[in-house]
Design an enzyme around this catalytic site. Structure first.
Site, PDB file in Angstrom:
ATOM      1  N   HIS A  84       3.754  -1.134   4.332  1.00  0.00           N
ATOM      2  CA  HIS A  84       2.365  -1.478   4.668  1.00  0.00           C
ATOM      3  C   HIS A  84       1.878  -2.441   3.587  1.00  0.00           C
ATOM      4  CE1 HIS A  84      -2.099   0.039   4.902  1.00  0.00           C
ATOM      5  NE2 HIS A  84      -1.977  -1.236   5.192  1.00  0.00           N
TER       6      HIS A  84
ATOM      7  N   GLN B  82       9.684   1.016   6.426  1.00  0.00           N
ATOM      8  CA  GLN B  82       8.367   0.493   6.796  1.00  0.00           C
ATOM      9  C   GLN B  82       7.575   0.201   5.527  1.00  0.00           C
ATOM     10  OE1 GLN B  82       4.861   2.905   7.967  1.00  0.00           O
ATOM     11  NE2 GLN B  82       5.060   1.957   9.984  1.00  0.00           N
TER      12      GLN B  82
ATOM     13  N   HIS C  87      -6.453   7.820   0.784  1.00  0.00           N
ATOM     14  CA  HIS C  87      -6.900   6.544   0.240  1.00  0.00           C
ATOM     15  C   HIS C  87      -7.961   6.797  -0.826  1.00  0.00           C
ATOM     16  CE1 HIS C  87      -5.372   4.503   4.206  1.00  0.00           C
ATOM     17  NE2 HIS C  87      -4.406   5.013   3.459  1.00  0.00           N
TER      18      HIS C  87
ATOM     19  N   HIS D 115       0.840  -1.203   0.000  1.00  0.00           N
ATOM     20  CA  HIS D 115       0.000   0.000   0.000  1.00  0.00           C
ATOM     21  C   HIS D 115       0.867   1.242   0.000  1.00  0.00           C
ATOM     22  CE1 HIS D 115      -2.354   3.243   1.902  1.00  0.00           C
ATOM     23  NE2 HIS D 115      -3.363   2.730   1.244  1.00  0.00           N
ATOM     24  N   HIS D 116       1.899   1.243   0.842  1.00  0.00           N
ATOM     25  CA  HIS D 116       2.870   2.334   0.815  1.00  0.00           C
ATOM     26  C   HIS D 116       4.153   1.896   1.508  1.00  0.00           C
ATOM     27  CE1 HIS D 116       1.033   3.365   4.851  1.00  0.00           C
ATOM     28  NE2 HIS D 116       2.309   3.502   5.137  1.00  0.00           N
TER      29      HIS D 116
ATOM     30  N   HIS E 219      -1.005  12.213   0.250  1.00  0.00           N
ATOM     31  CA  HIS E 219      -1.373  10.814   0.519  1.00  0.00           C
ATOM     32  C   HIS E 219      -2.760  10.755   1.130  1.00  0.00           C
ATOM     33  CE1 HIS E 219      -1.085   6.572   1.340  1.00  0.00           C
ATOM     34  NE2 HIS E 219      -1.397   6.793   2.611  1.00  0.00           N
TER      35      HIS E 219
ATOM     36  N   MET F  38      -6.691   8.429   5.181  1.00  0.00           N
ATOM     37  CA  MET F  38      -5.555   9.202   5.668  1.00  0.00           C
ATOM     38  C   MET F  38      -5.563  10.562   4.978  1.00  0.00           C
ATOM     39  SD  MET F  38      -2.275   6.655   6.101  1.00  0.00           S
ATOM     40  CE  MET F  38      -2.281   5.391   7.384  1.00  0.00           C
TER      41      MET F  38
END
Length: 435
Positions: free
Chosen positions: A149, A147, A222, A71-72, A220, A292
């Site tokens: 996701h 990180q 969704h 997703h990111h 950013h 988000m």
């Protein structure tokens, strides 16, 4: 018929490849997941890299990921990471993964700062000349933490045996950069009420005695995000930092004004314009089913001193809006087009963003047309149908583009879609982007 250059370019930009290492001042470092197998959707995994040796400057980012799985991705700088030797679960879904193979923990135990962000198959990023993120050495960034996701983990579940090594190639140099890069993030909490257009707003006053030079921005959100915009307010005058739809590749774009300066006493503000046409309330949250609202401002300073507080977050609707900031925001002077897009070229020099962005959007909208075929054929009561099947209302397009959509609907009903797609492409050629 359907342009394929955007698809081919997307494949080229997102395919993992190795970059040769120069032995002198430059080096390319890979920070990638070590063949992990996440077991649940919306798992957040982190993986560290220790920055030993002298100060290093990151001048470029080459992502290796696919939006169908990731997703990111975020790259953090830490004084002390959540773990030091192996991947760990570092997201809001930690409780659901406690019985899994990944230990839970924070991204950073101390000294957290965002360096880079990627989503929606965004291409690589090259910073302007003489600009770099300073890490290692005597800086507070002693570790880098990647990180990821994970949106879809089906390819990692039995009987599949696939693993993932999503990550980033960092283009670095030990040559001192006179301009040190940083990221300032504006965001909100809150929720989106059903069947409503929602403004999620945030604003903060800069208190550090520094001068920030914004050169890139990233949005950013969704599926409900329509337009995200950021501003500097000084003495009641609003100056745009950047504005974009998160439906395009979520990369860093050039700021609207390359000579903009942000200094002590200025106000930074951002708005996310959201459209929730569903029947349920959508909260801000960590999963792909939540929302988000994030506006990233990438900047440089002359010298070494960055902003001491790289975040500006507010509670969001229904608890906070710009009306709650106070008179110094001068809302009466705010631009009337904050929630509207205009045909502005925000491409980044030194990358392939310009062609990729336009062609990616064209491809995306053609895919949207294909996805709407069943809906349109089922819902049309006549040649045009009810107001709910009016393509102008469905897509919010301009009159010219709506006419092209109507031609396509007619062609669907007559099974003559080829000419209609030509008409839609011509609408893009004549009017530029679709808003």
């Amino acid at each position: 018929m359907i342009p394929v250059s955007g698809v081919l370019l997307s494949i080229i930009l997102t395919t993992a490849y190795s970059i040769p290492v120069t032995k002198h001042e430059s080096e390319n470092m890979d920070l990638r997941m070590p063949d992990v197998k996440p077991q649940q959707p919306d798992t957040y995994l982190c993986y560290p890299m220790k920055m030993d040796g002298p100060a290093t400057y990151i001048t470029g980012f080459v992502p290796h990921a696919n939006m169908s799985t990731a997703h990111h991705m975020l790259l953090y700088g830490c004084a002390d990471p959540g773990q030091k030797n192996e991947p760990w679960n570092c997201g809001e879904m930690m409780d659901s993964e406690k019985k899994g193979s990944f230990k839970p923990g924070p991204i950073c135990r101390s000294g957290s700062q965002i360096i880079y962000a990627w989503a929606m198959d965004a291409p690589q990023l090259t910073l302007p000349e003489d600009v770099g993120f300073k890490v290692g050495g005597k800086t507070t960034v002693q570790w880098l933490v990647l990180q990821v996701h994970y949106k879809d983990v089906s390819s990692f579940l039995p009987p599949n045996t696939n693993t993932d090594n999503s990550g980033i190639t960092l283009v670095t140099t030990t040559k001192r950069m006179p301009k040190r890069a940083g990221v300032y993030l504006l965001g909100t909490g809150g929720e989106l009420e059903p069947h409503s257009i929602v403004y999620m707003e945030t604003a903060c006053t800069i208190t550090d005695d520094i001068e920030m030079h914004p050169f890139a921005f990233r949005t950013h959100a969704h599926t409900h995000g329509e337009v995200l915009s950021g501003y500097r307010i000084r003495n009641g005058h609003w100056t745009e930092i950047g504005k974009q739809t998160p439906k395009k590749p979520q990369m860093f774009y050039n700021t609207t004004h390359q000579d903009l300066v942000v200094k002590k006493g200025d106000i930074l503000a951002a708005r996310c314009t959201m459209n929730n046409d569903g029947d349920t309330t959508i909260p801000i949250g960590p999963t792909q089913h939540d929302e988000m609202c994030n506006f990233y401002m990438m900047y440089y300073v002359n010298g070494d001193k960055l902003s001491s507080d790289g975040y500006c977050f507010k509670a969001g609707p229904p608890n906070w809006s710009w009306d709650d900031f106070g008179a110094s925001l001068h809302l009466e002077s705010a631009p009337s087009d904050i929630s509207k897009l205009s045909a502005v070229d925000n491409t980044q020099d030194g990358s392939t963003m310009e062609d990729f962005s336009g062609e990616q959007e064209m491809t995306s909208n053609l895919e949207t047309i294909s996805g709407l075929q069943h809906f349109l054929q089922e819902s049309l009561d006549s040649e045009y149908g009810s107001e709910h099947s009016d393509p102008a209302r469905v897509a919010g397009f301009t009159q010219r583009e709506s006419e092209a959509w109507r031609e396509y609907i007619r062609a669907l009903l007559r099974l003559e879609a080829e000419q209609a797609l030509d008409d839609l492409e011509n609408a893009y050629d004549a009017d530029g982007y679709v808003y």
